[in-house]
Design an enzyme around this catalytic site. Structure first.
Site, short mmCIF file in Angstrom:
data_model
loop_
_atom_site.label_atom_id
_atom_site.label_comp_id
_atom_site.label_asym_id
_atom_site.label_seq_id
_atom_site.Cartn_x
_atom_site.Cartn_y
_atom_site.Cartn_z
N ASN A 9 50.50 37.04 28.72
CA ASN A 9 51.35 37.98 28.35
C ASN A 9 52.73 37.59 28.39
OD1 ASN A 9 49.45 40.12 28.02
ND2 ASN A 9 49.50 40.49 30.03
N ASP A 11 55.91 38.83 29.95
CA ASP A 11 56.41 39.99 30.83
C ASP A 11 57.86 40.27 30.44
OD1 ASP A 11 54.05 39.61 32.25
OD2 ASP A 11 54.78 38.63 33.91
N LYS A 38 47.93 37.85 33.71
CA LYS A 38 47.12 37.63 35.01
C LYS A 38 46.42 36.14 34.97
CE LYS A 38 45.41 40.58 37.93
NZ LYS A 38 46.60 40.38 38.67
N ASN A 41 49.15 33.45 34.86
CA ASN A 41 49.72 33.28 36.17
C ASN A 41 48.82 32.41 37.04
OD1 ASN A 41 52.22 34.54 35.49
ND2 ASN A 41 51.35 36.86 36.26
N LEU A 211 45.85 42.36 51.59
CA LEU A 211 46.84 43.69 52.29
C LEU A 211 48.08 43.34 51.99
CD1 LEU A 211 44.58 43.72 55.27
CD2 LEU A 211 44.16 45.02 53.02
N SER A 213 51.81 42.33 52.95
CA SER A 213 52.43 41.92 53.94
C SER A 213 51.77 41.67 55.15
CB SER A 213 53.85 42.63 54.18
OG SER A 213 53.42 43.90 54.49
N GLY A 215 48.58 40.64 55.23
CA GLY A 215 47.56 39.44 55.26
C GLY A 215 46.53 39.74 54.31
N ALA A 241 52.99 39.17 40.59
CA ALA A 241 52.17 38.07 40.30
C ALA A 241 51.84 37.44 41.85
CB ALA A 241 52.68 36.99 39.63
N GLY A 243 49.49 38.30 44.08
CA GLY A 243 47.90 38.42 43.93
C GLY A 243 47.71 37.13 43.17
N ASP A 244 48.25 37.14 41.90
CA ASP A 244 47.75 35.93 41.06
C ASP A 244 47.98 34.70 41.78
OD1 ASP A 244 46.80 37.62 39.21
OD2 ASP A 244 48.77 37.73 37.96
N GLY A 279 60.39 37.04 39.52
CA GLY A 279 59.45 36.35 38.34
C GLY A 279 58.36 36.15 38.63
#
Length: 302
Positions: A9, A11, A38, A41, A211, A213, A215, A241, A243-244, A279
């Site tokens: 995508n 962004d 996703k 990334n 989770l 900050s 961990g 991003a 998580g990615d 970003g």
């Protein structure tokens, strides 16, 4: 090698002091267009973490398509499997507040045209050590790719986002699931993190719940029922991003056959570095940066 069958995508990111409520207009302090999605990334994150990566997906024939293709290629990702289809590319409208939080609206565009992996896609997946999947492509396409990977002996890592019902045939083909705490609760119906881990572990060999900050919780080979891996304490600027970044780095560690606990610590270090910059793909750390971060704190050997 890692193959990524997923979304790409553009962004459209607005930075504000506080996100607007429904019906409210606020003044932003900055605006950027940043290639993301996703799938893309995770591909960039894995490549920067030192892995060989091939991307499988689609962009539109609009102005955004060539820029997104170039961004992936510049990160070292093989884009020979990124096809161009008529119409608009996928876009994500993102609002980032001054605490680093974000809200996102995704319009699939060309990603919606990927209704099944092509024969060429299936050949790349079969040659891969790891296949990364998310849910920004049509679910039937994701399921078909997962099943093909399972048949070929390729490890399947699924990010169940955006959240939606997961077909049994998809879960049956997944080796590792990486969900944030909200996704895990929605999928399992369990509010407690350890309860969600147990519910997912009944279906998938290795479960990781991130989770933020705090961990991550992980349960899988060599980690016991639910191991809590703490995150480095940092000041978040933009969590887009993160998580990615975690998943891409985890996949790189998996290809290197690192231990599960080390892989989660490595992925967590990458994510912590990414949230300190604005970003999505532009915030992802290099392998050298991740290694330096890990070297500053005790961690188990691979």
């Amino acid at each position: 090698m890692i193959s990524v069958f997923g979304s790409v995508n553009m962004d459209l990111v607005a930075y504000v002091e506080a996100a607007p409520a429904l019906g409210e207009t606020v003044t932003g302090r900055a605006f950027r267009t940043v290639p993301g999605g996703k799938g893309a990334n995770q591909a960039v994150a894995a490549a920067r973490a030192g892995a060989e990566v091939a991307f499988l997906g689609a962009v539109g024939d609009d102005d955004f398509g060539p820029r997104m293709r170039a961004t992936l290629a510049e990160a070292g990702v093989d884009v020979s499997g990124l096809r161009t289809v008529p119409g608009s590319s996928g876009i994500a409208q993102i609002v980032v507040d001054d605490q680093g939080g974000n809200s996102i609206i995704v319009v699939p565009g060309a990603n919606g045209a990927v209704t099944a992996p092509s024969e060429a896609d299936l050949e790349v997946i079969a040659r891969s050590d790891v296949l990364l999947l998310q849910l920004e492509l049509p679910i039937e396409a994701v399921t078909a790719a997962a099943r093909a990977a399972r048949a070929a002996g390729t490890t399947v890592i699924l990010t169940p986002a955006p959240v939606q019902p997961l077909p049994d045939e998809l879960l049956d083909a997944v080796d590792i699931i990486v969900a944030n705490e909200h996704e895990a609760a929605a999928i399992t119906g369990q509010a407690g993190h350890e309860d969600a881990v147990r519910a997912l572990r009944a279906r998938v060999d290795w479960v990781i719940i991130t989770l933020g900050s705090r961990g991550a919780l992980t349960s899988g080979p060599g980690t016991g029922p639910a191991l809590h891996v703490e995150a480095e304490k940092v000041q978040a600027v933009d969590t887009t991003a993160a998580g990615d970044t975690f998943v891409g780095a985890l996949a790189a560690a998996r290809v290197e056959r690192r231990s599960p606990e080390w892989a989660v610590r490595f992925a967590g270090a990458a994510a912590a570095l990414s949230v300190q910059k604005e970003g999505a793909s532009t915030s992802m750390p290099t392998r050298a940066e991740i290694d330096r971060s890990l070297a500053r704190s005790p961690h188990p050997e691979a």
